[in-house]
Motif scaffolding. Sequence first.
Motif, PDB file in Angstrom:
ATOM      1  N   VAL A  16      43.799  54.741  -6.328  1.00 27.68           N
ATOM      2  CA  VAL A  16      45.669  55.242  -5.836  1.00 27.68           C
ATOM      3  C   VAL A  16      45.471  56.585  -4.999  1.00 27.68           C
ATOM      4  CG1 VAL A  16      47.747  55.452  -5.771  1.00 27.68           C
ATOM      5  CG2 VAL A  16      46.935  53.672  -6.589  1.00 27.68           C
ATOM      6  N   ASP A  17      45.165  57.506  -5.801  1.00 33.58           N
ATOM      7  CA  ASP A  17      45.098  59.064  -5.684  1.00 33.58           C
ATOM      8  C   ASP A  17      43.752  59.505  -4.885  1.00 33.58           C
ATOM      9  OD1 ASP A  17      46.676  59.908  -7.033  1.00 33.58           O
ATOM     10  OD2 ASP A  17      45.713  60.480  -8.682  1.00 33.58           O
ATOM     11  N   LEU A  18      43.008  58.291  -5.017  1.00 32.77           N
ATOM     12  CA  LEU A  18      41.131  58.655  -3.923  1.00 32.77           C
ATOM     13  C   LEU A  18      41.995  58.112  -2.662  1.00 32.77           C
ATOM     14  CD1 LEU A  18      38.780  57.016  -6.123  1.00 32.77           C
ATOM     15  CD2 LEU A  18      39.145  59.491  -5.280  1.00 32.77           C
ATOM     16  N   ARG A  19      42.379  56.563  -2.613  1.00 31.88           N
ATOM     17  CA  ARG A  19      43.032  55.971  -1.339  1.00 31.88           C
ATOM     18  C   ARG A  19      43.877  57.160  -0.213  1.00 31.88           C
ATOM     19  NH1 ARG A  19      44.600  51.008  -4.243  1.00 31.88           N
ATOM     20  NH2 ARG A  19      41.171  49.959  -4.262  1.00 31.88           N
ATOM     21  N   VAL A  20      44.661  57.767  -0.943  1.00 34.43           N
ATOM     22  CA  VAL A  20      45.490  58.528  -0.861  1.00 34.43           C
ATOM     23  C   VAL A  20      45.079  60.289  -0.525  1.00 34.43           C
ATOM     24  CG1 VAL A  20      48.168  60.489  -0.819  1.00 34.43           C
ATOM     25  CG2 VAL A  20      47.686  57.794  -1.965  1.00 34.43           C
ATOM     26  N   THR A  21      43.970  60.787  -0.950  1.00 36.16           N
ATOM     27  CA  THR A  21      43.222  61.574  -0.556  1.00 36.16           C
ATOM     28  C   THR A  21      42.106  61.352   0.928  1.00 36.16           C
ATOM     29  OG1 THR A  21      42.730  62.364  -2.569  1.00 36.16           O
ATOM     30  CG2 THR A  21      41.032  63.124  -0.907  1.00 36.16           C
ATOM     31  N   LYS A  22      41.640  59.849   0.855  1.00 35.57           N
ATOM     32  CA  LYS A  22      41.049  59.420   1.565  1.00 35.57           C
ATOM     33  C   LYS A  22      42.430  59.854   2.946  1.00 35.57           C
ATOM     34  CE  LYS A  22      37.133  57.143   0.245  1.00 35.57           C
ATOM     35  NZ  LYS A  22      36.435  55.688   0.520  1.00 35.57           N
ATOM     36  N   LEU A  23      43.429  58.737   2.967  1.00 36.13           N
ATOM     37  CA  LEU A  23      44.402  59.040   4.225  1.00 36.13           C
ATOM     38  C   LEU A  23      44.617  60.090   4.538  1.00 36.13           C
ATOM     39  CD1 LEU A  23      46.157  57.193   6.028  1.00 36.13           C
ATOM     40  CD2 LEU A  23      47.718  57.153   4.272  1.00 36.13           C
ATOM     41  N   ILE A  24      44.755  60.870   3.632  1.00 35.48           N
ATOM     42  CA  ILE A  24      45.623  62.535   4.807  1.00 35.48           C
ATOM     43  C   ILE A  24      44.386  63.316   4.862  1.00 35.48           C
ATOM     44  CG2 ILE A  24      45.681  64.847   3.268  1.00 35.48           C
ATOM     45  CD1 ILE A  24      47.327  63.485   1.341  1.00 35.48           C
ATOM     46  N   ALA A  25      42.561  63.198   4.863  1.00 32.38           N
ATOM     47  CA  ALA A  25      41.634  63.344   4.968  1.00 32.38           C
ATOM     48  C   ALA A  25      41.471  63.121   6.650  1.00 32.38           C
ATOM     49  CB  ALA A  25      40.416  62.747   4.371  1.00 32.38           C
ATOM     50  N   ALA A  26      41.655  61.749   7.082  1.00 30.80           N
ATOM     51  CA  ALA A  26      41.887  61.015   8.397  1.00 30.80           C
ATOM     52  C   ALA A  26      42.872  61.294   8.830  1.00 30.80           C
ATOM     53  CB  ALA A  26      42.133  59.488   8.376  1.00 30.80           C
ATOM     54  N   LEU A  27      43.924  61.490   8.483  1.00 32.82           N
ATOM     55  CA  LEU A  27      44.988  62.299   9.792  1.00 32.82           C
ATOM     56  C   LEU A  27      45.141  63.711  10.215  1.00 32.82           C
ATOM     57  CD1 LEU A  27      48.517  61.108   7.237  1.00 32.82           C
ATOM     58  CD2 LEU A  27      47.434  60.176   9.173  1.00 32.82           C
ATOM     59  N   GLY A  28      44.172  64.201   8.980  1.00 27.61           N
ATOM     60  CA  GLY A  28      43.829  65.844   9.224  1.00 27.61           C
ATOM     61  C   GLY A  28      42.459  65.704  10.932  1.00 27.61           C
ATOM     62  N   LEU A  29      41.740  65.131  10.048  1.00 25.60           N
ATOM     63  CA  LEU A  29      41.196  64.250  11.508  1.00 25.60           C
ATOM     64  C   LEU A  29      41.746  63.797  12.807  1.00 25.60           C
ATOM     65  CD1 LEU A  29      38.020  64.048  12.329  1.00 25.60           C
ATOM     66  CD2 LEU A  29      38.204  62.312  11.599  1.00 25.60           C
ATOM     67  N   ASN A  30      42.704  63.438  12.603  1.00 29.53           N
ATOM     68  CA  ASN A  30      43.329  63.525  13.954  1.00 29.53           C
ATOM     69  C   ASN A  30      44.044  64.270  14.142  1.00 29.53           C
ATOM     70  OD1 ASN A  30      42.371  60.304  13.415  1.00 29.53           O
ATOM     71  ND2 ASN A  30      44.872  59.607  13.087  1.00 29.53           N
ATOM     72  N   VAL A  31      44.494  65.070  13.879  1.00 30.07           N
ATOM     73  CA  VAL A  31      45.404  66.613  14.419  1.00 30.07           C
ATOM     74  C   VAL A  31      44.010  66.984  14.400  1.00 30.07           C
ATOM     75  CG1 VAL A  31      46.683  68.469  13.006  1.00 30.07           C
ATOM     76  CG2 VAL A  31      46.890  65.999  12.442  1.00 30.07           C
ATOM     77  N   ASN A  32      42.871  67.421  13.953  1.00 27.42           N
ATOM     78  CA  ASN A  32      42.467  68.464  14.172  1.00 27.42           C
ATOM     79  C   ASN A  32      41.537  67.912  16.273  1.00 27.42           C
ATOM     80  OD1 ASN A  32      42.347  69.973  12.657  1.00 27.42           O
ATOM     81  ND2 ASN A  32      40.299  68.960  11.665  1.00 27.42           N
ATOM     82  N   GLN A  33      41.912  66.088  15.939  1.00 26.56           N
ATOM     83  CA  GLN A  33      41.587  65.490  17.518  1.00 26.56           C
ATOM     84  C   GLN A  33      42.272  65.768  18.559  1.00 26.56           C
ATOM     85  OE1 GLN A  33      40.772  62.080  15.791  1.00 26.56           O
ATOM     86  NE2 GLN A  33      38.175  61.733  15.498  1.00 26.56           N
ATOM     87  N   LEU A  34      43.287  65.933  18.312  1.00 29.21           N
ATOM     88  CA  LEU A  34      44.379  66.133  18.766  1.00 29.21           C
ATOM     89  C   LEU A  34      44.451  67.325  19.386  1.00 29.21           C
ATOM     90  CD1 LEU A  34      47.062  64.000  17.518  1.00 29.21           C
ATOM     91  CD2 LEU A  34      46.616  64.000  20.177  1.00 29.21           C
ATOM     92  N   ALA A  35      43.962  68.922  18.232  1.00 27.09           N
ATOM     93  CA  ALA A  35      44.283  69.919  18.643  1.00 27.09           C
ATOM     94  C   ALA A  35      42.833  70.424  19.962  1.00 27.09           C
ATOM     95  CB  ALA A  35      44.080  70.979  17.730  1.00 27.09           C
ATOM     96  N   LYS A  36      41.746  69.817  19.661  1.00 28.09           N
ATOM     97  CA  LYS A  36      40.646  70.091  20.153  1.00 28.09           C
ATOM     98  C   LYS A  36      40.990  68.992  21.694  1.00 28.09           C
ATOM     99  CE  LYS A  36      35.425  68.162  21.061  1.00 28.09           C
ATOM    100  NZ  LYS A  36      34.544  67.683  19.896  1.00 28.09           N
ATOM    101  N   VAL A  37      41.469  68.245  22.023  1.00 28.59           N
ATOM    102  CA  VAL A  37      41.840  67.609  23.225  1.00 28.59           C
ATOM    103  C   VAL A  37      42.599  69.114  23.876  1.00 28.59           C
ATOM    104  CG1 VAL A  37      43.118  65.903  24.451  1.00 28.59           C
ATOM    105  CG2 VAL A  37      41.133  65.483  22.458  1.00 28.59           C
ATOM    106  N   ALA A  38      43.485  69.278  23.642  1.00 29.51           N
ATOM    107  CA  ALA A  38      44.509  70.498  24.049  1.00 29.51           C
ATOM    108  C   ALA A  38      44.000  71.755  24.178  1.00 29.51           C
ATOM    109  CB  ALA A  38      46.294  69.808  22.699  1.00 29.51           C
ATOM    110  N   ASN A  39      42.991  71.721  22.996  1.00 34.19           N
ATOM    111  CA  ASN A  39      42.481  73.049  23.620  1.00 34.19           C
ATOM    112  C   ASN A  39      41.418  72.815  25.227  1.00 34.19           C
ATOM    113  OD1 ASN A  39      43.449  74.654  22.201  1.00 34.19           O
ATOM    114  ND2 ASN A  39      41.995  74.118  20.653  1.00 34.19           N
TER     115      ASN A  39
END
Length: 72
Positions: A16-39
């Motif tokens: 469960v911890d590994l799955r949650v860690t992967k989820l958080i990493a994927a969400l972080g990637l999405n935030v980075n993509q949004l920031a890249k587009v905004a910039n």
Amino acid sequence: MNTCLAVSSVTSSILVDLRVTKLIAALGLNVNQLAKVANAAGQLAPETEATLASLLRVFDRIRILPRELTGT
């Protein structure tokens, strides 16, 4: 407590911890993509605010979930 049950419980918890860690990493990637587009565009895309609000709800749920599972 049965040793097999204890090991199984720990293994499940780690998975469960590994799955949650992967989820958080994927969400972080999405935030980075949004920031890249905004910039690049110099402005936020129309869906950015709703997307970030959804991400915050997911992070809130992740934060609360362990307490709900353990009853503490």
